[in-house]
Enzyme design. Structure first.
Site, mmCIF file in Angstrom:
data_model
loop_
_atom_site.group_PDB
_atom_site.id
_atom_site.type_symbol
_atom_site.label_atom_id
_atom_site.label_comp_id
_atom_site.label_asym_id
_atom_site.label_seq_id
_atom_site.Cartn_x
_atom_site.Cartn_y
_atom_site.Cartn_z
ATOM 1 N N HIS A 33 0.820 -1.219 0.000
ATOM 2 C CA HIS A 33 0.000 0.000 0.000
ATOM 3 C C HIS A 33 0.847 1.260 0.000
ATOM 4 O O HIS A 33 0.408 2.308 -0.455
ATOM 5 C CB HIS A 33 -1.038 -0.051 1.114
ATOM 6 C CG HIS A 33 -2.128 -1.003 0.749
ATOM 7 N ND1 HIS A 33 -2.075 -2.332 1.096
ATOM 8 C CD2 HIS A 33 -3.206 -0.855 -0.053
ATOM 9 C CE1 HIS A 33 -3.115 -2.949 0.557
ATOM 10 N NE2 HIS A 33 -3.817 -2.087 -0.145
ATOM 11 N N ARG B 272 -11.232 3.053 -2.467
ATOM 12 C CA ARG B 272 -10.808 2.254 -1.297
ATOM 13 C C ARG B 272 -11.338 2.919 -0.033
ATOM 14 O O ARG B 272 -10.673 3.772 0.565
ATOM 15 C CB ARG B 272 -9.278 2.189 -1.247
ATOM 16 C CG ARG B 272 -8.632 1.334 -2.334
ATOM 17 C CD ARG B 272 -7.128 1.231 -2.096
ATOM 18 N NE ARG B 272 -6.499 0.173 -2.844
ATOM 19 C CZ ARG B 272 -5.843 0.356 -3.999
ATOM 20 N NH1 ARG B 272 -5.749 1.546 -4.533
ATOM 21 N NH2 ARG B 272 -5.286 -0.673 -4.611
ATOM 22 N N ARG C 153 -15.714 0.172 -3.099
ATOM 23 C CA ARG C 153 -15.463 -1.111 -2.443
ATOM 24 C C ARG C 153 -15.806 -1.016 -0.964
ATOM 25 O O ARG C 153 -15.436 -0.033 -0.303
ATOM 26 C CB ARG C 153 -13.982 -1.459 -2.598
ATOM 27 C CG ARG C 153 -13.612 -2.687 -1.800
ATOM 28 C CD ARG C 153 -12.237 -3.153 -2.127
ATOM 29 N NE ARG C 153 -11.210 -2.362 -1.485
ATOM 30 C CZ ARG C 153 -9.918 -2.530 -1.724
ATOM 31 N NH1 ARG C 153 -9.516 -3.428 -2.601
ATOM 32 N NH2 ARG C 153 -9.030 -1.802 -1.109
ATOM 33 N N ASP D 148 -3.536 -8.531 -4.870
ATOM 34 C CA ASP D 148 -3.744 -9.684 -3.995
ATOM 35 C C ASP D 148 -3.766 -10.977 -4.787
ATOM 36 O O ASP D 148 -3.285 -12.003 -4.312
ATOM 37 C CB ASP D 148 -5.047 -9.511 -3.194
ATOM 38 C CG ASP D 148 -4.812 -8.650 -1.973
ATOM 39 O OD1 ASP D 148 -3.828 -8.897 -1.263
ATOM 40 O OD2 ASP D 148 -5.586 -7.706 -1.750
ATOM 41 N N ARG E 88 2.886 -9.463 -0.117
ATOM 42 C CA ARG E 88 3.095 -8.236 -0.887
ATOM 43 C C ARG E 88 3.852 -7.167 -0.103
ATOM 44 O O ARG E 88 4.254 -6.144 -0.662
ATOM 45 C CB ARG E 88 1.755 -7.689 -1.417
ATOM 46 C CG ARG E 88 0.762 -7.346 -0.351
ATOM 47 C CD ARG E 88 -0.625 -7.135 -0.916
ATOM 48 N NE ARG E 88 -0.840 -5.803 -1.432
ATOM 49 C CZ ARG E 88 -2.031 -5.318 -1.771
ATOM 50 N NH1 ARG E 88 -3.106 -6.080 -1.683
ATOM 51 N NH2 ARG E 88 -2.164 -4.106 -2.223
ATOM 52 N N CYS F 205 -8.487 -3.641 -11.327
ATOM 53 C CA CYS F 205 -8.215 -2.457 -10.506
ATOM 54 C C CYS F 205 -6.936 -2.603 -9.697
ATOM 55 O O CYS F 205 -6.643 -1.776 -8.855
ATOM 56 C CB CYS F 205 -9.391 -2.135 -9.595
ATOM 57 S SG CYS F 205 -9.730 -3.433 -8.404
HETATM 58 C C1 PEP Z 1 -5.774 -5.552 -5.297
HETATM 59 O O1 PEP Z 1 -5.574 -6.396 -4.426
HETATM 60 O O2 PEP Z 1 -5.321 -5.630 -6.462
HETATM 61 C C2 PEP Z 1 -6.591 -4.369 -5.001
HETATM 62 C C3 PEP Z 1 -6.929 -3.525 -5.942
HETATM 63 O O3 PEP Z 1 -6.918 -4.161 -3.680
HETATM 64 P P1 PEP Z 1 -5.869 -3.562 -2.612
HETATM 65 O O4 PEP Z 1 -4.620 -3.233 -3.348
HETATM 66 O O5 PEP Z 1 -6.484 -2.369 -1.985
HETATM 67 O O6 PEP Z 1 -5.712 -4.711 -1.672
HETATM 68 MG MG MG Z 2 -6.757 -6.278 -2.641
#
Ligand code: PEP
Ligand code: MG
Length: 560
Positions: free
Chosen positions: A183, A285, A321, A434, A444, A481
């Site tokens: 993130h 988000r 979301r 994810d 990640r 996304c």
């Molecule tokens: C993802 O996992 O690709 C996603 C868009 O959600 P986040 O990155 O917020 O977990």
């Molecule tokens: Mg995700």
């Protein structure tokens, strides 16, 4: 010294580095050897110095941040708190330990009060650390705030730290941990911060060392030669003077529309996204709105924020979301039990289901905001793994008045059963961050496995293809996304695999739009086949790059 990490975006920066200090350890509860009165005077000085520092940071930041920091300065000056510290010193504690304990007790008291006071409680940890740092004569924790521009070096940043970075001062961000889909990386892309993540030796760079940070190559060059420096400075000037690419709807060369949408974490970015040509929002988000909250947000509070977002996108599609809490985005009101492997735990829809009233409140707030505005609102659930979860979420959303309800495909199980999941969902949106993490079993957040975190991996692409095929069969939209959509060459492949829309941080829109316009749907499908038949992410990327350059050369020769 050259450091190799993973670049985010295509930016370039040059400047002196400053390292983010590690959090201070808890002061030990040792026997006090100095006189109590001396300790009390030291504490008074440290409290005043911390308050002055915090106020100064507030003045520099201005706006909403200044209000928050002023409130923190008042906490440091609170006479009741000072009395409590003194009482603990009288009881035999050292100044550091007394400060630590008094602030912790005050924090717990605020937490028990809940509401606004509860939300401010976590700020006390920061103030306490600053006071202890003054007492120990060490650097205060948190993002440094010098009055000159610098390259920030950190192990990793909490989302809240990244969100509050002063963009006039932070030229670039280099982390030793965190992969390209952490993130930190996502927020860096969203804020167009030049960033290289997962550069293992980053913490060895001494403060003040000049570095060139090149996100395109993921390279950080320390102590560059005069020639390297001159070349980087010339490139910076060239970029600043480059003409802006005209914005318009996303489409392939044959006219196939590929709507390009924005990933946002608050309504503040709406105008910028529209200016960059976002045709709507593909991922809002919502958890980013409440990272600091210790209590669940009310319906009214949420409704106001969602209305603000939807109003900015009148007549356009907006995919919101539901709260994706857990792992690196814990929300204290949803994730209260510590877990050994939070990415595999009660995260996303699982956490919401365990707290259904919070999910109901969120969907109600969204339905109310929808009724008050004219955007085309779609809602989706994060981290869905089963058909049953899909039915649960879409039924609840429809029951609460939301007409378009879908799911995120982030878990391989959901991709493999996409044909069944899409029977119950109005749409799917693939979260490649994810999906990559779970397919390759690579955290990640962990720099040491960043090389596995590559959405070009054919296993990930095969799963994307499953969802694309199911969407086409059932006539249901399939968006992307995750960060993969922001990689121009990969974006073309994803469309070839059946993605009908792409959503990304607004900073990436121009490059992706330009790349899509170069190829037809047929060619995108050929690229997808090439990538699917590769043995690794590296091979897939190379095969598509090869085919694209052969095509470009052929087109050039034909047009001569
Ligand atoms: C993802 O996992 O690709 C996603 C868009 O959600 P986040 O990155 O917020 O977990
Ligand atoms: Mg995700």
């Amino acid at each position: 010294m050259n450091l190799q990490g993973v670049g985010i975006g295509r930016g370039l920066a040059i400047g002196p580095v400053l390292r983010m200090p590690d959090p201070l350890p808890e002061p030990t509860d040792s026997v006090r050897e100095t006189a109590g009165d001396v300790e009390k005077v030291r504490v008074a000085g440290a409290l005043a110095a911390a308050a002055a520092d915090i106020r100064l940071r507030g003045q520099r930041a201005g706006g909403a941040a200044q209000d928050v920091l002023d409130a923190q300065a008042f906490m440091a000056e609170d006479p009741t708190l000072k009395d409590d510290v003194d009482t603990r010193i009288d009881g035999g504690k050292t100044a550091e330990r007394a400060v630590f304990e008094a602030f912790a007790a005050f924090r717990d008291l605020l937490l028990s009060m809940g509401g606004y006071m509860g939300e401010r409680a976590t700020d006390l940890n920061d103030v306490s650390q600053r006071v202890v740092a003054h007492l120990q004569g060490v650097a205060a924790p948190g993002v440094p705030t010098p009055d000159y521009p610098f390259v920030l070096i950190a192990r990793d940043l909490a989302p809240a730290d990244t969100a509050l970075l002063d963009l006039d001062k932070v030229l670039a961000l280099v982390t030793s941990d965190g992969g390209p889909t952490s993130h930190t990386a996502i927020l860096a892309r969203e804020k167009s911060i030049v960033a290289v993540v997962g550069a293992p030796d980053a913490l060895k760079l001494p403060d003040g060392e000049i570095v060139i940070v090149d996100a395109t190559s993921g390279l950080v060059t320390a102590a560059p030669s005069d020639e390297q420096r001159a070349a980087a400075e010339a490139a910076l000037v060239a970029r600043a003077n480059a003409t802006v690419v005209p914005v318009g709807p996303g489409a392939l060369a044959d006219g196939t529309p590929v709507p390009l949408l924005a990933n946002l974490g608050s309504a503040d970015g709406a105008l910028d996204a529209i200016a960059k040509g976002a045709e709507g929002v593909g991922l809002f988000r919502t958890e980013f709105l409440f990272l600091d909250s210790t209590t669940a947000p009310t319906v009214d509070e949420q409704q106001e924020k969602y209305t603000q977002l939807l109003a900015a996108f009148a007549g356009k599609k907006v995919v919101v979301r539901a709260l994706d809490a857990g792992a690196d985005k814990p929300l204290s009101f949803l994730n209260d039990e510590p877990e050994e492997n939070p990415a595999l735990g009660l995260r996303g829809l699982r956490a919401l289901r365990a707290n259904e009233p919070i999910l109901r409140d969120q969907l109600t707030a969204l339905a109310n905001a929808d009724a008050a505005t004219s955007a085309d609102l779609w809602v989706m659930a994060p981290m869905v793994s089963t058909v049953e979860e899909t039915r649960y979420f879409t039924a609840l959303a429809h029951e609460l008045g939301l007409k378009t309800a879908g799911v995120m495909v982030e878990v391989p199980a959901a991709a493999l059963l996409a044909d069944r999941i899409l029977k119950d969902a109005d749409f799917a949106s693939i979260g490649t961050n994810d999906l990559t993490q779970y397919t390759l079993a690579a955290d990640r957040l962990l720099g040491s496995v960043a090389s596995f975190q590559d959405p070009w991996h054919p296993a990930v692409l095969r799963l994307v293809g499953e969802v694309g095929r199911a969407g086409a069969l059932l006539g249901k939209p399939v968006g992307i996304c995750g960060e993969a959509a922001a990689d121009p060459a990969l974006a073309v492949v994803l469309v070839g695999l059946g993605a009908t829309t792409l959503s990304m941080s607004p900073a990436a829109l121009a490059d992706v739009r330009a790349e899509l316009a170069l190829y037809t749907l047929e060619q995108a499908k050929e690229f997808a086949e090439l990538a699917l038949s590769a043995n690794s992410a590296v091979e897939a990327r190379a095969a598509v790059a090869d085919a694209a350059s052969t095509l470009t050369t052929t087109t050039l020769i034909e047009s001569e």
